[in-house]
Design an enzyme around this catalytic site. Structure first.
Site, PDB file in Angstrom:
ATOM      1  N   HIS A   1      46.608   2.914  14.895  1.00 21.83           N
ATOM      2  CA  HIS A   1      47.041   4.147  14.208  1.00 21.83           C
ATOM      3  C   HIS A   1      45.837   4.901  13.506  1.00 21.83           C
ATOM      4  CE1 HIS A   1      51.615   3.217  13.720  1.00 21.83           C
ATOM      5  NE2 HIS A   1      51.204   3.764  14.918  1.00 21.83           N
TER       6      HIS A   1
ATOM      7  N   ARG B   1      42.521  17.431  42.465  1.00 23.54           N
ATOM      8  CA  ARG B   1      41.960  16.916  43.507  1.00 23.54           C
ATOM      9  C   ARG B   1      42.560  15.159  43.668  1.00 23.54           C
ATOM     10  NH1 ARG B   1      37.070  19.531  41.300  1.00 23.54           N
ATOM     11  NH2 ARG B   1      35.833  20.485  42.854  1.00 23.54           N
TER      12      ARG B   1
ATOM     13  N   ARG C   1      46.278  19.111  45.849  1.00 16.94           N
ATOM     14  CA  ARG C   1      45.494  19.482  47.203  1.00 16.94           C
ATOM     15  C   ARG C   1      45.722  18.111  47.760  1.00 16.94           C
ATOM     16  NH1 ARG C   1      39.237  20.407  46.920  1.00 16.94           N
ATOM     17  NH2 ARG C   1      39.353  18.118  46.546  1.00 16.94           N
TER      18      ARG C   1
ATOM     19  N   GLU D   1      37.327  27.106  52.930  1.00 18.38           N
ATOM     20  CA  GLU D   1      36.114  26.369  52.505  1.00 18.38           C
ATOM     21  C   GLU D   1      35.199  26.052  53.721  1.00 18.38           C
ATOM     22  OE1 GLU D   1      36.604  22.950  50.315  1.00 18.38           O
ATOM     23  OE2 GLU D   1      38.197  22.117  51.711  1.00 18.38           O
TER      24      GLU D   1
ATOM     25  N   ASN E   1      31.937  25.560  46.740  1.00 20.05           N
ATOM     26  CA  ASN E   1      31.296  24.540  46.933  1.00 20.05           C
ATOM     27  C   ASN E   1      30.846  23.867  48.443  1.00 20.05           C
ATOM     28  OD1 ASN E   1      31.868  24.495  44.268  1.00 20.05           O
ATOM     29  ND2 ASN E   1      33.171  22.541  44.351  1.00 20.05           N
ATOM     30  N   ASP E   2      32.217  24.127  49.283  1.00 23.60           N
ATOM     31  CA  ASP E   2      31.918  23.663  50.487  1.00 23.60           C
ATOM     32  C   ASP E   2      31.454  25.065  51.512  1.00 23.60           C
ATOM     33  OD1 ASP E   2      32.254  20.861  50.996  1.00 23.60           O
ATOM     34  OD2 ASP E   2      33.910  20.865  50.627  1.00 23.60           O
TER      35      ASP E   2
ATOM     36  N   ARG F   1      25.197  20.143  50.156  1.00 21.62           N
ATOM     37  CA  ARG F   1      25.537  20.188  48.694  1.00 21.62           C
ATOM     38  C   ARG F   1      25.072  19.289  47.838  1.00 21.62           C
ATOM     39  NH1 ARG F   1      32.089  20.268  48.262  1.00 21.62           N
ATOM     40  NH2 ARG F   1      31.971  19.462  45.999  1.00 21.62           N
TER      41      ARG F   1
ATOM     42  N   CYS G   1      38.583  28.188  43.482  1.00 16.40           N
ATOM     43  CA  CYS G   1      38.637  26.962  42.668  1.00 16.40           C
ATOM     44  C   CYS G   1      37.251  26.321  42.703  1.00 16.40           C
ATOM     45  CB  CYS G   1      39.790  25.919  43.273  1.00 16.40           C
ATOM     46  SG  CYS G   1      39.702  25.434  44.849  1.00 16.40           S
TER      47      CYS G   1
HETATM   48  C1  PEP Z   1      35.074  23.435  46.934  1.00 16.49           C
HETATM   49  O1  PEP Z   1      34.742  22.810  48.029  1.00 16.49           O
HETATM   50  O2  PEP Z   1      34.648  24.262  46.496  1.00 16.49           O
HETATM   51  C2  PEP Z   1      36.092  22.433  46.185  1.00 16.49           C
HETATM   52  C3  PEP Z   1      36.730  23.024  45.258  1.00 16.49           C
HETATM   53  O3  PEP Z   1      36.461  21.493  46.718  1.00 16.49           O
HETATM   54  P1  PEP Z   1      35.668  20.177  46.430  1.00 16.49           P
HETATM   55  O4  PEP Z   1      34.465  20.448  45.639  1.00 16.49           O
HETATM   56  O5  PEP Z   1      36.536  19.083  46.093  1.00 16.49           O
HETATM   57  O6  PEP Z   1      35.098  19.765  47.688  1.00 16.49           O
HETATM   58 MG    MG Z   2      35.637  21.350  48.909  1.00 17.40          MG
END
Ligand code: PEP
Ligand code: MG
Length: 586
Positions: free
Chosen positions: A195, A302, A338, A439, A462-463, A473, A510
């Site tokens: 608590h 994710r 996803r 992506e 990102n991808d 990356r 995203c």
């Molecule tokens: C991306 O590729 O931008 C993405 C959001 O997926 P992750 O980073 O999980 O590959």
């Molecule tokens: Mg990705």
């Protein structure tokens, strides 16, 4: 010399201050036998101690500031209720009478019996409730043993700003100490569900618990830093460390201020456009951060993190529970789940990853390719996601989609899974939206074709950047090439946004680019209307959005897309970011 001590994170935040040690000494209880004529006097002595404990708790309850949340008073009420319970009031009296023993001993025997019941419990929260028994008993024992001196002898004004160190703190102690303005607390015992820890969190006081033998290393008036985020205490920090933590403290305070100001406000541009601002999560536990910043739902969950660092693949039921937990916590806001994106830089520690060796893992059997190859992996996940859609709004998102053939296979599989769920009598949303990550360049170039067949698209920068520029990356050596402003990347993003707009298919982003405030205005100017970002970046992005004028940004974005040289593009971007709206404080 600075020393770092690792405890358990009880309440996040950073506190820097001198130590005030709360030490009320050991309670040494021993048994002695009473003469027959003294038994009732002993019973009276015990009942008086119980009454005194009640009075003390009631007095503490009175001192709780009116504006504190009701659950804080509830902790004290729990202890007051325990003082009414026959297990703590009548049972010791019976023991005094039957054993003719002193009240302290009778209370100790009864306490040991109760604690052992709690210790047997499987549920960690209920197990921790033994602390409450021990706290209430200690309060009575202190009166019986005449050890009920106040828990501190320094004037209240001196305690303000101090960091309290104690072997243990009861919720009532904590309330009083907070009333005196302490900056944080550290205890040697206790866990994150005690608590006292819960109290620290709800009052936003940085706290570390379970720091065993802390008093061996920390003395009264030592300077310490509590890093509640990491559960670490730094003793005798040097100046550089203190200024580093002061800066972090300021950032946290700014974030709180931002949250207070922007939390419930709509995400709307200066020209009145509503923008969807959602959050990315990795684990069900992350939803707390999502609701704290009042996101418009989860734009990217994710799910692969549920599959990592374990031997067995989670079955349909486990997945359903995890997804449903998120859906429930989001309370009607949509959750974009996803499907498994394993492979590439995200591998599991089980045999699955070892089974596939590839020259170019990022280009190999990953994400949806892996799932389509192994329906035993994919089908339970599709079932679990569909079942979660029966609990609240869910959208299904396919990662790494690179051709229409794959899409047809997935849509077919989904049809079969829906049919099977119907046969099994399980609830799901027949209209659950299905979307795909854009992506890989192939998906962006065919965004119009995808938009014709799907309910929404989500750009994974990102991808997308990695595949468009052919720069790994996760490889530091080529990281200098990884550029969100590369014309090829921007063209693919623009192409996707336009394809969605033409067919009125929502397009979100995203990837990390969406969570970097440097690019927010550019993306707005390019027509992006939905963002999904890490929860800790959300309010900053919201602030930028709410201070942006899209027609003006659209003109500058067109200009930026037309220039080829990197310094010129960066200059246009800086110009966009320097635009001040009427509500910008500067
Ligand atoms: C991306 O590729 O931008 C993405 C959001 O997926 P992750 O980073 O999980 O590959
Ligand atoms: Mg990705």
């Amino acid at each position: 010399m600075t020393i770092a001590l690792q405890g358990i994170c009880a309440s996040r935040g950073i506190a820097i201050g001198r130590v005030h040690i709360v030490d009320r000494g050991q309670l040494n209880v021993s048994e002695y036998r009473l003469a027959a004529g003294d038994v009732e006097t002993e019973v009276e002595r015990f009942l008086h101690a119980v009454e005194k404990a009640r009075d003390e708790l009631r007095a503490t309850r009175e001192r709780i500031p009116r504006d504190t949340s009701a659950d804080i008073a509830a902790f004290i009420d729990t202890h007051l209720l325990m003082l009414e319970d026959s297990a703590l009031t009548k049972a010791p009296v019976e023991l005094v009478r039957s054993r003719r023993c002193n009240a302290e001993w009778a209370l100790k025997l009864q306490c040991d019996a109760l604690v052992s019941v709690f210790e047997e419990m499987d549920d960690p929260y209920l197990r921790t409730r033994k602390d409450d028994v021990e706290h209430v008993v200690a309060r009575i024992q202190r009166t019986l043993l005449r050890q009920d001196k106040p828990y501190h002898e320094k004037p209240d004004s001196v305690i303000a700003g101090h960091v309290v160190l104690a072997d243990d703190l009861t919720p009532a102690d904590t309330v009083l100490l907070l009333h005196h303005g302490i900056a944080g607390f550290v205890t040697e015992y206790g866990g994150p569900t005690s608590h006292t820890a819960i109290l620290g969190r709800s009052l936003r006081i940085p706290a570390v618990v379970g720091l065993h033998q802390a008093r061996l290393y920390i003395k009264d008036e030592d300077l310490i830093i509590i890093d509640g985020r990491a559960g670490v205490v730094l003793v005798d920090p040097d100046e550089r460390t203190v200024s580093h933590y002061r800066a972090s403290q300021r950032t946290i305070e700014e974030h709180h201020a931002l949250r207070a100001r922007l939390g419930g406000a709509p995400t709307r541009t200066l020209d009145g456009r509503d923008i969807v601002l959602q959050a990315n999560i990795e684990l069900p536990e992350d939803v707390e951060a999502v609701t704290q910043v009042s996101a418009d739902g989860v734009g990217l969950y994710r799910t692969e993190f549920l599959f990592m660092n374990r031997e067995e693949t989670p079955d349909e039921e486990e997945q359903f529970e995890a997804y449903a937990k998120v859906v429930e916590a989001l309370n009607g806001a949509p959750v974009t789940i996803r499907t498994l994106d394993l492979g590439g830089d995200k591998s599991v520690d089980s045999g699955q990853s070892a089974a596939h060796w590839s020259y170019n893992p990022a280009l190999g059997l990953r994400a949806v390719r892996l799932c389509l190859k192994d329906p035993n992996l994919f089908r339970p996940q599709l079932r679990a996601i569909l079942r979660a859609s029966g609990q609240g709004p869910v959208r299904l998102l396919i990662p790494m989609l690179s051709n229409l053939q794959e899409l047809s296979q997935i849509l077919q599989l989904l049809k079969e899974v829906r049919r099977a769920l119907k046969r099994d009598g399980l609830k799901f949303d027949r209209k659950m939206p299905v979307g795909a990550m854009v992506e890989v360049p192939a998906a962006a170039l065919c965004a119009d074709l995808l938009a014709e067949r799907l309910d929404f698209l989500s750009i994974g920068t990102n991808d997308l950047i990695q595949y468009t520029i052919a720069t790994d990356r996760v490889d530091d050596e080529v990281n200098y090439l990884y550029d969100p402003l590369h014309p090829a990347v921007l063209r693919l993003i623009e192409m996707t946004i336009k394809a969605g707009a033409k067919l009125a298919v929502p397009v979100s982003m995203c990837g990390e680019m969406a969570g970097n405030a440097r690019y927010t205005r550019l993306l707005l100017g390019m027509g992006l209307r939905e963002f999904s970002v890490p929860p800790n970046a959300l309010l900053e992005i919201k602030q930028v959005i709410n201070n942006s004028d899209t027609p003006r940004l659209a003109r500058l974005a067109n200009k930026l897309l037309a220039v080829a040289d990197e310094p010129d593009r960066a200059a246009v971007l800086e110009k966009m970011n320097a635009l001040h709206g009427p509500s910008d404080p500067g």
